[in-house]
Scaffold this motif. Structure first.
Motif, PDB file in Angstrom:
ATOM      1  N   SER A  24       3.422  -4.565  -9.555  1.00 16.98           N
ATOM      2  CA  SER A  24       3.348  -3.372 -10.405  1.00 16.98           C
ATOM      3  C   SER A  24       4.714  -2.904 -10.897  1.00 16.98           C
ATOM      4  O   SER A  24       4.813  -2.254 -11.931  1.00 16.98           O
ATOM      5  CB  SER A  24       2.667  -2.223  -9.648  1.00 16.98           C
ATOM      6  N   VAL A  25       5.746  -3.197 -10.142  1.00 13.41           N
ATOM      7  CA  VAL A  25       7.105  -2.793 -10.503  1.00 13.41           C
ATOM      8  C   VAL A  25       7.899  -4.043 -10.864  1.00 13.41           C
ATOM      9  O   VAL A  25       7.905  -5.011 -10.108  1.00 13.41           O
ATOM     10  CB  VAL A  25       7.789  -2.059  -9.327  1.00 13.41           C
TER      11      VAL A  25
ATOM     12  N   GLY B 217       0.782  -1.224   0.000  1.00 13.42           N
ATOM     13  CA  GLY B 217       0.000   0.000   0.000  1.00 13.42           C
ATOM     14  C   GLY B 217       0.813   1.273   0.000  1.00 13.42           C
ATOM     15  O   GLY B 217       0.476   2.237  -0.700  1.00 13.42           O
ATOM     16  N   GLU B 218       1.902   1.323   0.769  1.00 13.49           N
ATOM     17  CA  GLU B 218       2.692   2.550   0.870  1.00 13.49           C
ATOM     18  C   GLU B 218       3.157   3.026  -0.517  1.00 13.49           C
ATOM     19  O   GLU B 218       3.154   4.226  -0.804  1.00 13.49           O
ATOM     20  CB  GLU B 218       3.910   2.334   1.778  1.00 13.49           C
ATOM     21  N   TYR B 219       3.552   2.080  -1.334  1.00 14.85           N
ATOM     22  CA  TYR B 219       3.969   2.418  -2.701  1.00 14.85           C
ATOM     23  C   TYR B 219       2.806   3.035  -3.483  1.00 14.85           C
ATOM     24  O   TYR B 219       2.958   4.082  -4.131  1.00 14.85           O
ATOM     25  CB  TYR B 219       4.478   1.171  -3.418  1.00 14.85           C
ATOM     26  N   TYR B 220       1.642   2.412  -3.399  1.00 18.95           N
ATOM     27  CA  TYR B 220       0.487   2.878  -4.171  1.00 18.95           C
ATOM     28  C   TYR B 220      -0.062   4.206  -3.645  1.00 18.95           C
ATOM     29  O   TYR B 220      -0.531   5.039  -4.420  1.00 18.95           O
ATOM     30  CB  TYR B 220      -0.602   1.801  -4.170  1.00 18.95           C
ATOM     31  N   PHE B 221       0.004   4.422  -2.317  1.00 29.97           N
ATOM     32  CA  PHE B 221      -0.440   5.698  -1.748  1.00 29.97           C
ATOM     33  C   PHE B 221       0.339   6.853  -2.371  1.00 29.97           C
ATOM     34  O   PHE B 221      -0.234   7.833  -2.859  1.00 29.97           O
ATOM     35  CB  PHE B 221      -0.212   5.754  -0.227  1.00 29.97           C
ATOM     36  N   VAL B 222       1.656   6.733  -2.296  1.00 26.18           N
ATOM     37  CA  VAL B 222       2.530   7.822  -2.735  1.00 26.18           C
ATOM     38  C   VAL B 222       2.493   7.981  -4.250  1.00 26.18           C
ATOM     39  O   VAL B 222       2.538   9.098  -4.777  1.00 26.18           O
ATOM     40  CB  VAL B 222       3.976   7.591  -2.236  1.00 26.18           C
ATOM     41  N   LYS B 223       2.371   6.870  -4.962  1.00 26.16           N
ATOM     42  CA  LYS B 223       2.302   6.938  -6.417  1.00 26.16           C
ATOM     43  C   LYS B 223       1.102   7.759  -6.857  1.00 26.16           C
ATOM     44  O   LYS B 223       1.202   8.601  -7.750  1.00 26.16           O
ATOM     45  CB  LYS B 223       2.218   5.536  -7.000  1.00 26.16           C
TER      46      LYS B 223
END
Length: 410
Positions: free
Chosen positions: A300-301, A71-77
């Motif tokens: 995703s990455v 989630g942290e990745y998707y929040f900031v993205k």
């Protein structure tokens, strides 16, 4: 690459949050924090708990919006951009690796009293064993965590009540005696004890294995944070009042020292065992969260080593588990507990700054998006707790970076 089974409940999430939070923070880092907070270490803990709850509210709202691992990745993205999101992912990965190594150092410090094996080797064996438990399945892992969390919480409540009944000194609560030059030390104690809360954010990386994650995860996380903060407060007051901050700061096993003082040699042995179990649980749950996080991001990455693979037999991210285990063992080269804690906390402040900022930005960019959990306390739809989280993360991060003799041995 397979998918997870939804089997975790509200109680699992509450106990997982408490299990993440109560470990090295209580059983080892409390001693380091008391070097700076001194007789007001309880105040450092109180401030830290309040700030952690503010940031926890940001995590909770964002988790209720995205409902997936990593989630942290998707929040900031979505709030900022992909480049900063990748930086956030890398930061979080470093934080969790350092958290694992820091707690492994703390655990080996406790074991060294009886097991005469070099700290690096002992810590390595601990990490490998707990990595294997992670691989066996989330239900086995959570059953282990739930069991030891209930035991440790019960033991800490009893210990703190005994200490409060016998030794509480009323003058330690007199805030009028705080001198101006003590404020920065108290805040540095807050920044140090923040390590005790590192890991609660990884609860969101259990979303894909949780029933109704949009409500279960945020509600369970916040309940767990509140429980952990109250316990930290009680035990901190009891410890400082009973044995004093000087003795506490000089001990490699501060709560075992407290138990010996309050309950005699049998109390010392009992809390010693509880501490080992507790820290093993913290390492295990951090390992679980970190492996789920990297597996979620790899969807995703594009990452090497097939990190998005989910094992069909155990329903766990097998390659990510091996990856986290190897990185954690390499991370043991940092040297000692205090160094690991400080570096971990600097990185944590960067992460928390970005997550709180993301919560604010998404309120502006996507005000009408569904939020199953919404941060209370808003000014023109901007969440005040997130603003507090942004400011406090910046200030505490600076305090840690300018701390003199950062890499001196304890």
């Amino acid at each position: 690459m397979g998918q997870y089974k939804k089997q975790l409940t509200y109680i699992d999430i509450v106990l997982a949050t408490v299990g993440y939070t109560i470990g090295a923070g209580i059983f080892a880092v409390l001693g380091i924090a008391s070097k700076y907070g001194k007789e007001y270490t309880w105040l450092s803990i109180a401030i830290c708990g309040f700030l952690a709850i503010c940031t926890g509210l940001s995590f909770s709202e964002l988790a209720s919006m995205f409902k997936k691992n990593g989630g942290e990745y998707y929040f900031v993205k979505e709030a900022i951009n992909d480049e900063i999101a990748k930086l956030t992912a890398g930061t979080l990965l470093i934080i969790e690796i350092l958290a694992i190594t820091s707690i492994a150092y703390a655990l080996s410090g406790y074991l060294s009293e009886y097991v005469k094996i070099p700290s690096y080797i002992l810590s390595t064996l601990v990490i490998i064993l707990l990595g294997f438990i992670n691989y066996t399945g989330i239900r086995n892992t959570l059953n282990y965590n739930n069991f030891i969390t209930i035991i440790e919480v019960s033991a800490l409540i009893v210990l703190s009540l005994v200490g409060l009944t016998k030794n509480t000194k009323s003058d330690m609560f007199d805030l009028t005696k705080i001198k101006t030059n003590q404020i920065s030390s108290i805040l540095l104690g807050t920044a140090i004890i923040y390590f005790a809360f590192v890991g609660f954010e990884l609860i969101i990386d259990l979303s894909e294995e949780t029933i109704n994650p949009e409500t279960t995860v945020p509600n369970g996380m916040m309940s767990g944070l509140l429980i952990a903060t109250v316990i930290y407060m009680l035990i901190g007051i009891s410890a400082i009042s009973s044995i004093g901050w000087k003795k506490l700061s000089q001990s490699s096993a501060p709560l075992a020292e407290l138990a010996k003082h309050l309950l005699g040699k049998w109390g010392h042995k009992f809390v010693y065992i509880i501490a080992l179990l507790s820290m093993s649980g913290s390492i295990l749950m951090t390992h679980v969260g970190a492996s789920r996080f990297i597996q979620g991001v790899s969807n995703s990455v594009e990452l090497p080593f097939g990190l998005n693979k989910i094992d069909s037999a155990t329903n766990t991210p097998v390659n990510a588990i091996v990856f986290i285990t190897i990185l954690s063992i390499l991370g043991l080269g940092l040297g000692n507990l205090e160094n690991s804690v400080i570096v971990t906390n600097i990185m944590t402040m960067v992460l928390f700054f970005l997550i709180n900022l993301s919560a604010i930005i998404l309120r502006i960019k996507q005000p009408d998006r569904e939020r199953n959990f919404k941060i209370p306390g808003n000014i023109m739809n901007i969440p005040v707790p997130s603003i507090i989280g942004v400011v406090s993360s910046f200030i505490l991060g600076i305090l840690l970076m300018v701390k003199p003799n950062l890499f001196n041995k304890v």
